[in-house]
Design a protein around this motif. Structure first.
Motif, PDB file in Angstrom:
ATOM      1  N   ILE A 167       0.865  -1.176   0.000  1.00 35.50           N
ATOM      2  CA  ILE A 167       0.000   0.000   0.000  1.00 35.50           C
ATOM      3  C   ILE A 167       0.905   1.230   0.000  1.00 35.50           C
ATOM      4  CG2 ILE A 167      -1.667   1.339   1.329  1.00 35.50           C
ATOM      5  CD1 ILE A 167      -2.821  -1.270   2.332  1.00 35.50           C
ATOM      6  N   TYR A 168       0.797   2.028  -1.044  1.00 36.01           N
ATOM      7  CA  TYR A 168       1.606   3.235  -1.193  1.00 36.01           C
ATOM      8  C   TYR A 168       0.800   4.443  -0.733  1.00 36.01           C
ATOM      9  CZ  TYR A 168       4.670   0.348  -4.080  1.00 36.01           C
ATOM     10  OH  TYR A 168       5.514  -0.627  -4.533  1.00 36.01           O
ATOM     11  N   ILE A 169       1.382   5.235   0.151  1.00 40.24           N
ATOM     12  CA  ILE A 169       0.755   6.472   0.616  1.00 40.24           C
ATOM     13  C   ILE A 169       1.490   7.635  -0.028  1.00 40.24           C
ATOM     14  CG2 ILE A 169       0.204   7.907   2.614  1.00 40.24           C
ATOM     15  CD1 ILE A 169       0.114   5.376   4.290  1.00 40.24           C
ATOM     16  N   ASN A 170       0.755   8.431  -0.780  1.00 32.96           N
ATOM     17  CA  ASN A 170       1.344   9.515  -1.562  1.00 32.96           C
ATOM     18  C   ASN A 170       1.331  10.807  -0.751  1.00 32.96           C
ATOM     19  OD1 ASN A 170       2.323  11.159  -3.523  1.00 32.96           O
ATOM     20  ND2 ASN A 170       0.598  10.936  -4.922  1.00 32.96           N
ATOM     21  N   HIS A 206      -2.358  16.417  -1.052  1.00 32.68           N
ATOM     22  CA  HIS A 206      -2.820  17.068   0.173  1.00 32.68           C
ATOM     23  C   HIS A 206      -4.292  16.722   0.383  1.00 32.68           C
ATOM     24  CE1 HIS A 206       0.933  19.277   0.366  1.00 32.68           C
ATOM     25  NE2 HIS A 206       0.751  19.646  -0.886  1.00 32.68           N
ATOM     26  N   ILE A 207      -4.567  16.045   1.475  1.00 34.62           N
ATOM     27  CA  ILE A 207      -5.912  15.556   1.725  1.00 34.62           C
ATOM     28  C   ILE A 207      -6.167  15.572   3.226  1.00 34.62           C
ATOM     29  CG2 ILE A 207      -5.232  13.130   1.902  1.00 34.62           C
ATOM     30  CD1 ILE A 207      -7.786  12.398   0.401  1.00 34.62           C
ATOM     31  N   HIS A 208      -7.431  15.710   3.598  1.00 32.17           N
ATOM     32  CA  HIS A 208      -7.799  15.701   5.011  1.00 32.17           C
ATOM     33  C   HIS A 208      -7.370  14.367   5.631  1.00 32.17           C
ATOM     34  CE1 HIS A 208     -10.267  15.775   8.639  1.00 32.17           C
ATOM     35  NE2 HIS A 208     -10.466  17.060   8.423  1.00 32.17           N
ATOM     36  N   PRO A 209      -6.775  14.391   6.828  1.00 34.17           N
ATOM     37  CA  PRO A 209      -6.305  13.140   7.459  1.00 34.17           C
ATOM     38  C   PRO A 209      -7.403  12.089   7.613  1.00 34.17           C
ATOM     39  CG  PRO A 209      -5.455  15.048   8.643  1.00 34.17           C
ATOM     40  CD  PRO A 209      -6.425  15.566   7.634  1.00 34.17           C
ATOM     41  N   ASP A 210      -8.636  12.510   7.883  1.00 33.95           N
ATOM     42  CA  ASP A 210      -9.728  11.544   8.018  1.00 33.95           C
ATOM     43  C   ASP A 210     -10.054  10.888   6.680  1.00 33.95           C
ATOM     44  OD1 ASP A 210     -10.065  11.853  10.750  1.00 33.95           O
ATOM     45  OD2 ASP A 210     -11.368  13.584  10.507  1.00 33.95           O
TER      46      ASP A 210
END
Length: 516
Positions: free
Chosen positions: A116-119, A123-127
């Motif tokens: 699982i790659y986290i980019n 920029h996105i809300h943490p939730d």
């Protein structure tokens, strides 16, 4: 999910030779007029191309993993336990990696070949990110994504996929063309994209769309359903997909499935979208007034579920949003929210109380215990107000110092004022008078810290300070007493008044304002 994976694998095993047989017959009898050797060579060439693409998809280059070990550890702390659990269920280890890419995928997270790659570039809300990661864990639970690279061996699927890509590029570059030509190119592009993919609509894409729903279902089971449905609703058209995106269902279809899994049966529940206990969107309303009324109905139905709903309902009664102003009802719901030690509920309750009551201080103290900055500042003001029995400058300084550490400008200015008062009290002995032009008073730094708005610097130095019982008093040049020092926000206010006059205009004020 095992059943769907088995059917997907079976479709690849059955349809791959069927497609090559169809390709051979098409080339032999349509393109080369019964030239079977040319047809065979063409089929073999396409097969070799598919093998090359297969290995590229299986072992090809992926975004370089970030060396930010701190960020990776943060994500592992949050999701490591769930990843280990799913790895055991899957029978293969699932890894987590952090990447910094803007060109490969716009997604905040994606799953590929057991990782699982986290980019971090997205920029996105943490939730939202949390819900997407659980969605990708849902993909990891299924082996459909793990076996998708075998589709490179299916010629009809490849042909349809690349024709759709070419059509997308062609249509996206027609913005400046004449309208009639634009319509022609668009029609041609749609024909080029849909006709070659007719076979894949039956044999490939249903598996991908079903897996998207299963990934969403897994996220719902992990408690991320509300966040995920809000993400789908707030990010892009609800009834449309990206151009020629055949592999994903529409957002509307995914939201409807999520609603069913979450047990949302009423239209009211389906119309309200929530993120982090805040209502982000309300559908099927035509005016702001109807929107507020609908929110009131929804909050009233769910007020017992979370303190956040009670707090929001209280604010609507306090500020007359969607309902008549009702302070008693506002207090009722604020108290309901405050039972869960919600700091902002205590703060709002304090503002609805008289400043001289014990309840006012109690609610401010409860909010300040939870580092509520505004409550700390108001409590500090209360503790330095002379007409109360709660005067405690030392505690006020501690509260303001904590607020100052959070870079609050009001707390910083007020703390400066209180420190000046302490300096005056410590410089002049109790019961003594001292003129401001005395050399020992120059360290008060009025020139550096405060600007006098109504008098000049020379005028200021004509006044005399007198300290008694730890309160600072001021006398003018005619030896008339000045009222005690008062603090208000960023101002140090010294007042005098004609005792025989009741008019406010007869007062004069010497105001020192913090120099920003």
């Amino acid at each position: 999910m095992k059943k769907e994976t088995l059917l997907f694998d079976l479709s690849i095993i059955v349809f791959t030779p069927v497609e090559y047989a169809g390709l051979y017959l098409f080339v032999a009898y349509v393109l080369t007029d019964n030239n079977h050797l040319s047809a065979l060579m063409t089929t073999v060439a396409v097969f070799l191309l598919g093998v090359i693409l297969f290995f590229l998809n299986r072992y090809g280059h992926l975004p370089e993993k970030s060396k930010d070990s701190k960020a990776k550890q943060t994500y592992l702390d949050a999701y490591g336990k769930d990843i280990k659990t799913i790895s055991k269920q899957k029978g293969h280890p699932i890894e987590l990696a952090v990447v910094n890419v803007t060109h490969l995928l716009p997604a905040a997270a994606f799953y590929h070949r057991g990782t699982i790659y986290i980019n971090k570039k997205t920029h996105i809300h943490p939730d939202y990110l949390r819900a997407i990661i659980y969605h990708e864990l849902g993909h990891a639970m299924s082996k459909v994504s793990d076996h998708a690279h075998f589709l490179a061996l299916r010629p009809f699927y490849l042909f349809g996929k690349y024709m759709a890509m070419a059509s997308r590029l062609m249509i996206n570059h027609t913005k400046k063309t004449p309208r009639f030509l634009k319509r022609f190119i668009k029609g041609l592009g749609y024909a080029m994209a849909y006709v070659p993919n007719l076979w894949s609509f039956l044999s490939v894409y249903p598996f991908f769309r079903h897996e998207e729903h299963m990934a969403n279902k897994f996220a719902v089971m992990q408690g991320q359903g509300e966040t995920l449905r809000t993400y789908y609703r707030m990010n892009g058209p609800i009834d449309k997909k990206a151009l020629f995106d055949f592999e994903h269902p529409t957002r509307q279809a995914m939201i409807e499935k999520i609603n069913a899994w979450m047990g949302k049966t009423t239209q009211l529940d389906k119309d309200v979208y929530v993120l982090n206990d805040r209502i982000k969107r309300v559908d099927n309303v035509k005016s702001t007034e109807k929107k507020h009324k609908k929110i009131i109905r929804w909050l009233s139905r769910h007020v017992d579920e979370r303190p956040a709903w009670a707090y929001q309902l209280a604010r609507r009664f306090e500020f007359a949003l969607g309902t008549d102003k009702n302070i008693q009802m506002a207090k009722h719901y604020y108290h309901k929210a405050a039972k869960d030690d919600r700091a902002d509920a205590h703060y709002r309750l304090a503002l609805l109380e008289e400043k001289t009551t014990d309840a006012y201080r109690h609610h401010l103290e409860e909010a300040a215990k939870q580092d509520h900055t505004k409550a700390s500042i108001r409590l500090a003001e209360h503790l330095i107000t002379e007409n109360t029995n709660d005067e405690d400058p030392a505690q006020a300084r501690d509260l303001l110092d904590n607020a100052r550490k959070k870079h609050d400008p009001v707390a910083k200015r007020m703390l400066s004022l209180i420190n000046t008062t302490y300096h005056l009290s410590s410089t002049i002995k109790d019961g003594e008078k001292q003129r401001l032009d005395d050399p020992s008073m120059h360290s008060l730094s009025f020139n550096d810290d405060f600007l006098c708005e109504e008098t000049t610097e020379t005028d200021v130095r004509q006044y005399t300070f007198f300290v008694k019982n730890r309160h600072v008093h001021l006398y003018d040049q005619d030896k008339k007493p000045v009222k005690k020092l008062r603090l208000r926000a960023n101002q140090l206010i010294l007042e005098t008044a004609d005792p025989s006059s009741e008019k406010p205009d007869d007062k004069w004020r010497l105001i020192f304002t913090r120099d920003r």
